[in-house]
Design an enzyme around this catalytic site. Sequence first.
Site, PDB file in Angstrom:
ATOM      1  N   ASP A 162       0.838  -1.200   0.000  1.00  0.00           N
ATOM      2  CA  ASP A 162       0.000   0.000   0.000  1.00  0.00           C
ATOM      3  C   ASP A 162       0.871   1.248   0.000  1.00  0.00           C
ATOM      4  O   ASP A 162       1.991   1.227   0.511  1.00  0.00           O
ATOM      5  CB  ASP A 162      -0.892   0.023   1.258  1.00  0.00           C
ATOM      6  CG  ASP A 162      -1.983  -1.037   1.184  1.00  0.00           C
ATOM      7  OD1 ASP A 162      -2.318  -1.460   0.051  1.00  0.00           O
ATOM      8  OD2 ASP A 162      -2.473  -1.447   2.252  1.00  0.00           O
ATOM      9  N   ASP A 176       1.056   3.720   1.785  1.00  0.00           N
ATOM     10  CA  ASP A 176       0.917   4.437   3.063  1.00  0.00           C
ATOM     11  C   ASP A 176       2.112   4.102   3.957  1.00  0.00           C
ATOM     12  O   ASP A 176       3.043   3.412   3.530  1.00  0.00           O
ATOM     13  CB  ASP A 176      -0.418   4.080   3.740  1.00  0.00           C
ATOM     14  CG  ASP A 176      -0.547   2.587   4.017  1.00  0.00           C
ATOM     15  OD1 ASP A 176       0.458   1.850   3.830  1.00  0.00           O
ATOM     16  OD2 ASP A 176      -1.635   2.132   4.401  1.00  0.00           O
ATOM     17  N   ASP A 208       2.417   2.154   6.590  1.00  0.00           N
ATOM     18  CA  ASP A 208       2.624   0.723   6.833  1.00  0.00           C
ATOM     19  C   ASP A 208       3.247   0.040   5.623  1.00  0.00           C
ATOM     20  O   ASP A 208       4.152  -0.774   5.743  1.00  0.00           O
ATOM     21  CB  ASP A 208       1.277   0.041   7.143  1.00  0.00           C
ATOM     22  CG  ASP A 208       0.928   0.149   8.615  1.00  0.00           C
ATOM     23  OD1 ASP A 208       1.796   0.655   9.376  1.00  0.00           O
ATOM     24  OD2 ASP A 208      -0.191  -0.253   8.989  1.00  0.00           O
TER      25      ASP A 208
END
Length: 633
Positions: free
Chosen positions: A499, A501, A503
């Site tokens: 992803d 993002d 994380d």
Amino acid sequence: MAEEKKKEEYNAGSIKVLEGLEGIRTRPSMYIGSTGKEGLHHLVYEIVDNAVDEHLAGACTEINILVNEDSSVTVEDNGRGIPVDMHPIYKKPAMEIIVTKLHAGGKFDNKAYAVSGGLHGVGISVVAALSKKMIVEVKRDGKIYTQSYHIGKPTNDVKVIGKTDKEKTGTTVTFYPDDTIFSTLKIEDEILISRLREIAFLNAGLTINYENKITKKKEKFNFAGGLVEFVKWLNKTKTAIHSKPIFFEKKVASTVISVAIQYTEGYQDRIFGFVNTINTVEGGTHVTGFKTALTRVINDYAEKSIKSDVKLEGDDAREGITAVISLKLKEPQFEGQTKTKLGNSEVKGVVDSVVTESLAQFFEENPSIAKAIVNKVINAAKARSAAKKARDLVRRKGALSSGSLPGKLADCSSKKLEKTELFICEGESAAGSSKMARNKEFQAILPLKGKILNVEKANPHKIFENEEISLLTSAIGTGLGETFNFERLRYGKIIMMCDADVDGSHIKTLLLTFFFRFMPKLIESRRIFAAVPPLYKIRKGSQDYYVYSDEELKKTIAKLGGNLNVQRFKGLGEMNPQQLWDTTMDPKARMLKLITIEDAVEADEVFSTLMGEAVEPRKLFILEYAKKANLDI
Ligand code: 0RA
């Protein structure tokens, strides 16, 4: 009491005559191993061993070995001198019986001698039997006695040839090896010298002089430090991890156990066992007892004092060790092919308990040495376990190639390396979509449960036990670390799909650390990529536009004008399979970030910084790294 002591003293009556010397000449190798070079040198050892026995009895401080110009060998000692008193039954001087009969001598009832060194305990009579000429001279009771022999038979009676100081005692043996028995009569300095050095190390304080009149070689050995000097000498070309060797010596009943240990930075394990100065090359109960105790004491110390939970095995405890275990034993039983294996079963437990107690005490008293050693052993255990895991993975790969890849892997059908791609997908749902989206022919999908182990912080053995890492390694096919094999690579591209993002970028970093540490070749050979999923979808009418950054979003909005529907993707899982294919997986449309590492050494430091505790350097690195990464569309 006095009566008992008297009985144990040597006298001519205590000589037990077993047999003549004929057998020695018919089967010489039974007594000295061979009739070649080895056997020839063995003759010298037999006499020297007798002299060493005198030293062990506390009666001899110096042994001189001389190779004469005529190739004969003289061994001189300042021991008690071979006894010359009359034998009550044979009516001959003890000396004649000792030299001309096999197994004759006070040694054989183990009373006159505390311990006996000679390999077969037959010593001087064997040398006499295998010599064309032998002359024995004894200083004893203020007189000098002599007798000569030819192939084991006296050529004259024992006679007194002079007087000497009453205090002066000793034996001088000169022998001429029989050239009809030996294939060579050439004494080699190096062979004798190394054995004589060994004997000097094993008998602290004993002086051994060697001189060869033919080669002019001369050596003098005297080691006050005994075994401690021995291990230091053995380690002279190595780097020791503690400069002071461990040493202890204990007497249990009549057995003396002496041990010296020094660990080196190396990996070899060198444990030398000696029994009555004989090098027990084949090991035996003393070495077994030592090894058991060593492993136990180191494990105990690791547990109690270092609070380590790593399981330490014998091989770990012995990595880099140099040790000498020397026993003085009354009735040694030698076994094995070359009779150099100690068989006495009671010795194992005795050595075990002495070493356990003394080594534990040494560790208590020398905590810095103990810690250095135990930490080395812990590292050895970790390395061993890591290597084993790596081997197992390779083996598992072997099994896999015959059909079964990890169940979680959705493999592709093509076997053409350059065409195939492995997508490492963050999370099950993204993996689900990408499985539907992919081109099965050349795209494989491996879902990762979540964050993989931080290999920078974890112990090597934890890394290899980690399920995600093991999955990844199996799918990639190369093995890892020491056992990495590029030839077994199963995909042309390995693509991390995470992803967009925080994380996701953390997972990418963890994966990168893993690749860098364990499969750096994959980075060097430009096989590792990061997928670049879009951040937004812009819909205008029935047309969809995907954008990959906030900057691009602004530009696209400006370009397309009004009436737009902007959707932000929070994760890969939000895209349907078609969208995932169009934006992230289709080789014709997608964007891939090639992972490169310019300077591996620098990168290693960066990785350490990155995965350490400090947050700031980590952020800086991620930014820097993102800038460096090449774009490859
Ligand atoms: C038999 C008995 C004793 C000593 C020896 C032999 C002996 C042999 C050799 C060979 C070379 N050097 C040697 N020194 C001693 C015991 C003597 C005693 O109790 O007085």
